[in-house]
Motif scaffolding. Structure first.
Motif, PDB file in Angstrom:
ATOM      1  N   TYR A 189      30.370  43.456  49.996  1.00 45.78           N
ATOM      2  CA  TYR A 189      31.449  44.148  50.639  1.00 45.78           C
ATOM      3  C   TYR A 189      32.222  45.136  49.893  1.00 45.78           C
ATOM      4  O   TYR A 189      32.321  44.975  48.712  1.00 45.78           O
ATOM      5  N   GLN A 190      32.978  45.898  50.633  1.00 40.44           N
ATOM      6  CA  GLN A 190      33.649  46.892  49.828  1.00 40.44           C
ATOM      7  C   GLN A 190      34.806  46.447  48.873  1.00 40.44           C
ATOM      8  O   GLN A 190      34.861  46.671  47.857  1.00 40.44           O
ATOM      9  N   GLU A 191      35.532  45.149  49.377  1.00 45.11           N
ATOM     10  CA  GLU A 191      36.273  44.492  48.496  1.00 45.11           C
ATOM     11  C   GLU A 191      35.650  43.137  47.905  1.00 45.11           C
ATOM     12  O   GLU A 191      35.165  42.249  49.014  1.00 45.11           O
ATOM     13  N   MET A 240      25.096  47.588  50.655  1.00 53.71           N
ATOM     14  CA  MET A 240      26.116  47.686  49.505  1.00 53.71           C
ATOM     15  C   MET A 240      27.235  48.788  49.908  1.00 53.71           C
ATOM     16  O   MET A 240      26.838  49.809  50.050  1.00 53.71           O
ATOM     17  N   ASP A 241      28.237  47.973  49.995  1.00 50.95           N
ATOM     18  CA  ASP A 241      29.675  49.001  50.691  1.00 50.95           C
ATOM     19  C   ASP A 241      30.165  49.353  49.302  1.00 50.95           C
ATOM     20  O   ASP A 241      31.032  48.518  48.899  1.00 50.95           O
ATOM     21  N   GLU A 242      30.189  50.647  48.698  1.00 53.90           N
ATOM     22  CA  GLU A 242      30.389  50.991  47.610  1.00 53.90           C
ATOM     23  C   GLU A 242      30.621  50.065  46.400  1.00 53.90           C
ATOM     24  O   GLU A 242      31.772  49.535  45.849  1.00 53.90           O
ATOM     25  N   PRO A 243      29.600  49.584  45.894  1.00 53.35           N
ATOM     26  CA  PRO A 243      29.251  48.668  45.052  1.00 53.35           C
ATOM     27  C   PRO A 243      29.695  49.259  43.585  1.00 53.35           C
ATOM     28  O   PRO A 243      30.094  48.611  42.514  1.00 53.35           O
ATOM     29  N   LYS A 247      32.334  53.522  57.924  1.00 56.38           N
ATOM     30  CA  LYS A 247      31.114  52.973  57.042  1.00 56.38           C
ATOM     31  C   LYS A 247      31.314  51.395  57.069  1.00 56.38           C
ATOM     32  O   LYS A 247      30.238  50.690  57.407  1.00 56.38           O
ATOM     33  N   SER A 248      32.426  51.029  56.587  1.00 56.94           N
ATOM     34  CA  SER A 248      32.758  49.540  56.307  1.00 56.94           C
ATOM     35  C   SER A 248      32.632  48.690  57.732  1.00 56.94           C
ATOM     36  O   SER A 248      31.808  47.651  57.783  1.00 56.94           O
ATOM     37  N   THR A 249      33.048  49.463  58.776  1.00 53.81           N
ATOM     38  CA  THR A 249      32.902  48.844  59.982  1.00 53.81           C
ATOM     39  C   THR A 249      31.298  48.457  60.450  1.00 53.81           C
ATOM     40  O   THR A 249      31.061  47.508  60.976  1.00 53.81           O
TER      41      THR A 249
HETATM   42 MG   LIG Z   1      35.169  51.196  53.535  1.00 54.84          MG
END
Ligand SMILES: [Mg+2]
Ligand SMILES: Nc1ncnc2c1ncn2[C@@H]1O[C@H](COP(=O)(O)OP(=O)(O)OP(=O)(O)O)[C@@H](O)[C@H]1O
Ligand SMILES: Nc1ncnc2c1ncn2[C@@H]1O[C@H](COP(=O)(O)OP(=O)(O)OP(=O)(O)O)[C@@H](O)[C@H]1O
Ligand SMILES: [Mg+2]
Lengths: 348, 337, 502, 346
Positions: free
Chosen positions: C91-93, C171-174, C49-51
């Motif tokens: 981003y996730q982080e 939104m990656d895991e906001p 997903k993040s990729t």
């Molecule tokens: Mg991820």
């Protein structure tokens, strides 16, 4: 450099990365050979061969003994410095501690003390110098670069306070020869033999003990190391004390080897030590490096200089060569990473 | 030329201490051709040393020797030692050294001598038992005392004075300063007071700022002696551009080319020096004569030094170039070095 | 709502593949984001997903396949290109500039300008204030970003993305670090944006959120595209099956245990300005949850107990021994373990390998004589990697290349391997996929059943309710309520957390 | 999902905390000024000459070049890099431009300044390219170029010396002359410092220097042209070092190859004492300049206070440590104070 990833950047710096079994192993082999510390060792061999071919006296026992002896103090200090840099700290005050220790040896000897009392005392003073660095870094949280620039001036200044413009000579022959003579039957001077022993100990400590592991963790991510229960501050303190102690000891050897105690002994060797550590492939940002690489780096600088001097290459060119070597030492792994990445890209 | 009173006074020629020169001198031996000699200055890139060494290398061409200059870029004894070792390995006939530390270079020089290499110290001496000869630019005592006299005459033997030296550890500087201090204890200088010895580290900018500091810290300062070419020119430059010009007298040891401007603008009235080219020339010949067996370095032997004529070896294997020469507005234009 | 049938997608991926070395993170994946539609991306940890997000954001360039903007193929040479094209990414982080002010973080590169082209700070701060008001958070725009909790950082990231008025919001895991409160606010804002015609891509491991916010969901498994379908008509079970490839057991496999003697006793613990007068006990075999709003001070309490921060007053007792302040080493010796909330900074040494990371908290146990035994280290790592179903290439790979969820598992493994008697877990399942979440929950249950005392900090309310024997609720640095399992409901916990009940 | 709304933020507490933070950040420069005032005060009481026209002029002149280098260095350090080669660049430029001028007196001052800046910028370019495009650690690269540039410099000079008489009076006037009693050198430095300070604080591209140093990773993701900015920082540092070299020549007139030898650490000290974090992202060029001023003033004051020369270096070191420690202790104190006052607004 084809990628613009930010996350990948630290990853690339790290180990070769995930590889497929089978064909991957051969790629890994290439990556392995492009590791800088391996290359340094190879370069060292090249220098050695080149030296033997271009200069008849290069490989003679006498010359090697000189060349190695000349490296003595730098090599010793580089051991402690390697551990510090792996833990992402640096000690620029080592040369000044060496000078202070030399000045103390001189003034105490001049005052009639015996060498047997002087040496332990001076080493304690070195430890205290390291302790001061360590306390400022760990208790106040100051960057070590800044702290040790300050103590560099302070300790050198104290050396002048102790000895002023005097130069003390005429140390007893038996000690002087201990710092110069070879171990019987070998072209290895005693300080170098001592270095070998300490290097083995340091290598084991750095690469095979919990303490060593902690250094790498602290160097790459201090906060995480602290959360893992590693006594970050205490360990750093120990490293600084160690560095001071070794520098003081190197000061004693320096004084006896040259038979001369002066306040300005060893001015500027901190940069030589750091250059050796960096050429040995230790990452200045901490967390990466091998002691083998550093030892190869120290030898490489020393022997290359010796070779250049024997071939009448001027100081200017020597300086240029040292500089280029430093740049190449960081550029090569970087290029290797790019090459590795290029090879991997067309993966299915 | 000519011998100084020092060497003339202690003349008995036979009584050479045999410790360092066991061989017998043959004054009529020809200078060997193709002698390999090397100059090892305190530091390359020091203009003064460059003049000296160049003259020495040119002299070697006269007697068909091969000479070169090698040396470290920092004025430290440890770097010099590496060079001594290398020169020893390379098998030279003679090494000429301006020692950064009289003692630290001693061990390696001894090892070189054990291999039959002749050692000549010049400019700054090594310990006397580690070298065959020392070519002294001028008698140390004379330099020290004459500098004080020079200054005293210009300030009417009255007032506070300071010394601007090179590095705190410079052997030749410290010897001269000792004689200066001794000279100042004489009654005729009772009104002069040495208030400070400052160190400019033979660094132009540091010397410049030390001069500033001296003048501020001691407002009543009347004179400064800077027995180093770097120090005197930096000091003169500061004074010439400041309010102290004409109020503070500066003298010392400097080269005419560096000082010409300041003599002309009246910042400096007089200063002294020997001819550095002659120093290199003499040292070069001394090395050749040693290596050819003309002399052994024993007291009383006579060195034939080409166009400079002859010099007699004095006590402790010391040869003196000649008395320092005093430059002033009247004569400075006759010199170019 | 905004679905207008065969209209062109604003941003799309077409048959994209991306590999990192031997890891094929994306395999022939397609995705279409339409204006006015919120699109969910589901998949287990490491599914890619993040990729995918980074490919859309111009951070990664696909090995093959294309990125399409308004139907036209584009090549993003870097994040700047994507931003130029109107793509805003969370981003996730969180990636903030710690030394710059919060407002500057939000507006970096797009600062409002005043005369002479200078930055107009006043306007900038006012704008930031407005954004925070929309999100309902009370952050000071002028404070530096350093020291913000993960949740606050995430909120700043959200504000940053919203401020761009982008055409595409990714939104990656906001919500991973947020509690219900902020999530609700966020959703209101995102819904409003969507209605204004923004295309949204949303990633979360909390399935409820997907069902609440999104109209369409694409599922990835092991980097491969599995399905893209409307959310309507889909059940939780369907989605889980697409992600995991099988049915799951209970998500909250809470085992009933009998509480033993007191293992952790915290008495009147105070750290001035952060929390005050915190007292509670955790017994062996018990799982106690520490709930509260973001910034209530839960993590701070955990840090102080474990000795990361010095407490100003009070005491911590583990198994009868009183711990000295500010010594993690002593805490560990007493049998305490802390799984911290920020895995990238606190949990892992990113440059070290998986096995070194797992071994790091137990260097003492790995010793053979004075030396470290590599075999013991490897066994320990392999053992726990298998137990936690870690997805990895080799144990010698750096943890930096693992997916977020798998990194979290490494942190858990590291601490579980020390065999603690009291385990403090701070957001243990942050960013962990449903399958693994169940696994972690089972693990926590088992550990409790074995007599370990567990203190669990979580912003995931269902998790708190599902797992805890007792719930401690913090509000503004104090314990506001202690609620036994039987009485713990969303309402009771939330009202205590917002300070409305005692 | 429950949708509980919270009370609107109550700004008061946060703002007062912020003001405190503000104060601390400004205090970095304030505390330097305070230290300077104390130092100058004590020295002036002991010796009134210290504050005489000549004394002040000397200090300003002595500081100028160091401060100039510190301005360039702080731009580099702000991006979490370092430039150790500045000392060598000054040496190289001072010598080559001196050589250039002494070969032909008719050459104009402007052309020399341009030549110097160009040489410096070229050195900066090499550093910058290596650091930003080849992504190799700055410390290693610039330590390497330090050696290389020094080697080239020594090679070119080969023991020669440029004397003041060889130089056109116009250039020497630049180094020692003044307008309205203010010497040119500090004037140039102050102008450059103000321009840099203004740019770094008030322009988006200036802020990006801070952003890069604060978090290089985040900077990439934020679309900041990291490489170009880092390259720019090195170019600037190199160009200012080049200018510094020309000014060195103008001021001292006599140069040998090793001008500014070893200054790299002095410049870094000035920057660090001036409150620029060695880890990047924090600090200002004003601070760096003040740091340079403080270091120079300490040096001068010790001489004026007639401190034994053998004690001078030790005292300098101790004062340097004192400066950074006090700064740090104050910062920690205020941080603790802030925490205690911190009432969270949720
Ligand atoms: Mg991820
Ligand atoms: N820079 C990288 N280098 C090597 N491998 C990588 C890199 N980034 C990601 N991977 C690998 O690609 C795969 C997909 O990772 P990704 O981060 O996209 O997963 P994800 O779906 O976001 O998971 P999570 O839900 O845990 O965040 C993982 O196996 C991961 O290890
Ligand atoms: N390292 C730190 N330095 C300074 N302040 C911090 C730090 N970490 C957290 N804070 C602040 O302390 C307060 C409490 O944060 P904490 O992380 O304890 O909350 P929490 O209840 O654990 O919430 P969550 O973990 O969900 O964010 C917040 O205002 C936060 O910004
Ligand atoms: Mg928390």
């Amino acid at each position: 450099m084809s990628e613009t990833t930010s996350e990948a950047a630290p990853a690339q710096k790290a180990s070769p990365g995930p590889d497929a079994p089978g064909p991957g192993t051969s790629r890994r082999g290439v990556g392995h050979l492009l590791r800088w510390d391996v290359l340094v060792t190879a370069l060292l061999l090249v220098v050695f061969l080149g030296g033997s071919l271009t200069s008849p006296s290069f490989a003679s026992a006498g010359n090697l003994s000189f060349a190695l002896g000349d490296l003595g103090e730098i090599a010793l200090i580089a051991l402690a410095m390697t551990m510090l840099v792996v833990a992402a700290e640096v000690d620029l005050s080592v040369a000044s501690v060496l000078g202070l220790s030399s000045a103390l040896v001189g003034s105490l000897w001049d005052a009639g003390w015996s060498i047997e009392t002087i040496i332990p005392l001076v080493i304690v003073v070195g430890a205290v110098c390291g302790l001061v660095n360590g306390l400022l870094v760990t208790r106040l949280g100051l960057p070590s670069l800044a702290v040790t620039i300050g103590t560099m001036a302070l300790y050198r200044g104290l050396a002048y306070v102790v000895l002023g413009d005097r130069a003390i000579a005429e140390f007893p022959q038996q000690y002087a020869s201990l710092a110069v003579d070879d171990v019987p039957g070998t072209p290895i001077p005693y300080p170098v033999a001592l270095f070998v022993v300490l290097a083995v100990v340091t290598a084991i400590v750095l690469h095979s003990t919990g303490f060593g592991r902690s250094l790498f963790a602290i160097g790459s991510q201090e906060e995480a190391a602290f959360f893992a229960g590693i006594r970050v501050k205490r360990i750093k303190l120990v490293l600084f004390v160690l560095s001071g102690t070794i520098a003081a000891f190197a000061g004693v050897i320096f004084t006896l080897r040259y038979g001369s105690a002066r306040a300005d002994n060893g001015v500027g060797i901190e940069l030589a030590v750091i250059a050796a550590v960096l050429i040995g492939g230790v990452d200045f940002d901490g967390g990466k490096g091998t002691l083998g690489g550093v030892i190869a780096g120290v030898l490489l600088i020393g022997l290359l200089r010796n070779l250049l001097m024997l071939n009448d290459v001027t100081t200017e060119i020597q300086s240029v060569v040292t500089g280029l070597l430093l740049i190449v030492s960081v550029l090569t792994p970087r290029l290797a990473a790019v090459i590795r990445q290029r090879r991997r890209l067309p993966a299915p | 030329g000519g011998t100084t009173k020092d060497s003339a006074a202690s003349a008995p020629p036979a009584a050479a201490p045999a410790s360092s020169a066991p061989a017998k001198a043959d004054p009529n031996a020809p200078i060997k051709e193709g002698l390999k000699i090397a100059f090892l200055p305190k530091q390359i890139n020091n203009p003064y040393e460059t003049i000296v060494d160049k003259a020495g290398i040119e002299a070697a061409a006269e007697y068909k020797g091969e000479a070169k200059e090698v040396g470290p870029s920092d004025a430290s004894a440890s770097s010099q030692v590496s060079y001594i070792n290398t020169l020893t390995q390379q098998g030279h006939d003679a090494i000429l050294i301006a020692a950064n530390d009289a003692n630290a270079v001693c061990g390696p020089l001894q090892q070189a001598r054990a291999k039959g290499i002749k050692i000549v110290a010049y400019d700054s001496d090594a310990s006397k038992d580690c070298r065959d000869l020392f070519i002294n630019q001028a008698n140390s005592e004379e330099i020290g005392r004459s500098q004080v006299k020079l200054l005293a005459d210009m300030i009417d033997h009255k007032g506070e004075i300071a010394i601007l030296s090179a590095t705190a550890n410079a052997t030749n500087q410290n010897t001269w300063i000792e004689f200066m201090k001794d000279e100042l204890t004489k009654p005729e200088y009772k009104d002069m007071k040495l208030v400070k010895v400052a160190y400019g580290d033979d660094d132009d900018q540091k010397s410049f700022q030390e001069t500033q500091g001296l003048l501020q810290a001691y407002p009543d300062l009347k004179g400064i002696i800077s027995p180093t070419t770097v120090g005197i020119s930096a000091g003169a430059r500061y004074i010439s551009g400041s309010k102290y010009k004409g109020k503070v007298v500066l003298t010392g040891l400097g080269t005419p080319n560096q000082m010409r401007q300041f003599v002309k603008d009246k910042t400096v009235q007089k200063f002294a020096l020997w001819n550095p080219k002659d120093l290199g020339y003499l040292a070069s010949y001394a090395a050749a004569a040693l290596a050819s067996g003309q002399i052994t370095g024993a007291e009383g032997e006579v060195l034939k030094a080409g166009k400079l004529g002859e010099r007699t070896i004095g006590k402790d294997g010391e040869i003196i170039l000649g008395p320092p020469f005093t430059f002033d507005a009247a004569n400075i234009d006759q010199f170019d070095f | 709502m905004g679905e207008t049938g065969p209209e062109q997608p604003t941003l799309a991926l077409s048959h994209v593949s991306k590999a990192f070395g031997a890891v094929r993170a994306l395999r022939d994946v397609s995705l279409e984001l339409f204006a006015g539609e919120a699109h969910a991306l589901a998949g287990e940890n490491g599914a890619g997903k993040s990729t995918l997000v980074k490919t859309l954001a111009g951070v990664h360039r696909p090995d093959s396949g294309q990125v399409l903007l308004d139907g036209e193929p584009v090549v993003f040479h870097g994040p700047a290109d994507a931003q130029q094209a109107g793509v805003a990414v969370i981003y996730q982080e969180p990636t903030l500039f710690p030394d710059l002010s919060v407002a500057e973080n939000i507006f970096m590169g797009r600062q409002p300008r005043g005369g002479l082209g200078r930055i107009d700070r006043r306007t900038m701060n006012a704008e930031a204030d407005k954004l925070f008001e929309r999100l309902g958070v009370g952050l000071d725009p002028q404070r530096p970003a350093r020291g913000l909790s993960i949740a606050d950082q995430q909120l700043v990231e959200i504000a940053k993305a919203l401020s761009r008025n982008a055409r595409v919001l990714i939104m990656d895991e906001p919500t991973a670090a947020l509690s219900g409160n902020e999530v609700a606010r966020l959703f209101n804002v995102v819904k409003a944006l969507r209605e204004q015609g923004c295309a949204v891509l949303f990633i979360s491991h909390r399935l409820d959120e997907i069902f609440e916010l999104c109209q369409r969901v694409t599922t990835l498994r092991d980097g491969a595209w599995i399905a893209a379908e409307p959310v309507e008509g889909l059940t939780h079970e369907d989605l889980i099956r697409r992600m995991v490839g099988r049915d799951l057991d209970a998500l909250y496999p809470k085992q009933e245990t009998v509480a033993g003697e007191v293992a952790l006793k915290v008495d009147r613990l105070t750290r001035e300005g952060v929390f005050a007068d915190v007292s509670f006990e955790v017994r062996r075999g018990e799982i106690v949850a520490l709930a509260g709003l973001v910034g209530a001070g839960r993590s701070e309490v955990a840090r102080a107990i474990f000795g990361i921060d010095r407490f100003d007053a009070g005491s911590v007792t583990v198994g009868g021994t009183r711990l000295p302040a500010a010594s993690p080493t002593a805490a560990m010796a007493a049998g305490l373990a802390l799984v911290p909330e920020d895995r990238r900074q606190q949990g892992l040494v990113m440059e070290l390998s998986i096995e070194r990371n797992i071994g790091l908290a137990g260097l003492r146990d790995l010793r053979k004589g004075p030396l470290i035994s590599r075999a013991a280290e490897r066994d320990r790592a392999r053992d726990w990697a298998v137990r936690l179903q870690l997805k990895f290439g080799r144990l010698t790979d750096g943890v930096g290349v693992l997916s977020g969820g798998n990194q979290q598992k490494v942190v858990l493994a590291k601490w579980l391997a020390t065999g603690p008697s009291v385990l403090i877990v701070d957001e243990p399942t942050r960013g962990i996929d449903v399958g693994t979440k169940a696994e972690v929950h089972r693990l926590l249950s088992e550990l409790a059943a074995q007599g370990i005392a567990v203190l669990m900090i979580s912003s995931d309310l269902p998790e708190v309710l599902g797992m805890a024997d007792r719930v401690l609720v913090m509000h503004e640095g104090r314990i506001a309520a202690e609620i036994p399992r039987a009485d713990a409901t969303e309402e009771s916990v939330m009202s205590a957390a917002t300070g409305r009940a005692a | 999902m429950s949708t509980v709304t919270t009370t609107p933020p109550a700004p008061a507490a946060g703002r007062s905390a912020r003001n405190l933070v503000d104060m601390v950040f400004r205090a970095r420069e304030l505390s330097l000024v305070a230290a300077l005032v104390v130092l100058v005060g004590v020295t002036a009481v002991a010796n009134s000459n210290f504050l005489s026209g000549q004394g002040v002029k000397d200090i300003l002149l002595n500081t100028s070049i160091l401060a100039l280098l510190a301005v360039g260095q702080s731009a580099v350090v702000m991006t979490r890099n370092i430039d150790l080669s500045v000392g060598s660049v000054v040496g190289l430029v001072a010598f080559t431009t001196g050589d250039f001028l002494s070969a032909d007196h008719s050459r104009g001052i402007v052309s020399v300044v341009i030549l110097g800046i160009a040489i410096g910028a070229a050195c900066g370019l090499i550093n910058g390219l290596l650091v930003s495009f080849c992504r190799v650690p700055a410390l290693v690269v610039t330590l390497g170029t330090l050696y290389v540039i020094q080697g080239v410099d020594y090679y070119l000079a080969h023991g020669r010396q440029i004397n003041a008489v060889d130089l056109p009076p116009g250039l020497l006037d630049l180094g020692n002359g003044s307008v309205l009693g203010v010497p040119y050198l500090p004037l140039i430095t102050v102008l450059i410092m103000l321009a840099m300070g203004f740019y770094l604080r008030s322009y988006p591209s200036g802020r990006e220097f801070y952003a890069i140093g604060s978090s290089p990773e985040a900077a990439l993701l934020a679309g900041i042209p990291v490489r170009r900015r880092v390259l720019a920082a090195y170019l600037l540092s190199g160009a200012l070092a080049g200018l510094g070299g020309v000014l060195w020549l103008a001021r001292f007139g006599t140069v040998v190859a090793d001008s500014a030898n070893g200054w790299e650490l002095l410049v870094v000290s000035a920057v660090v004492v001036g409150g620029v974090a060695i880890t990047g992202g924090v600090g200002s060029v004003y601070g760096a300049t003040l740091g340079a001023l403080l270091l120079t003033t300490i040096g001068s004051a010790l001489v004026v206070l007639r401190v034994n020369p053998f004690w001078q270096q030790a005292v300098t070191g101790a004062l340097l440590l004192l400066a950074i420690s006090v700064d740090r202790v104050l910062a920690l104190r205020v941080a603790r104070l802030l925490r205690r006052r911190n009432v969270r607004r949720v």
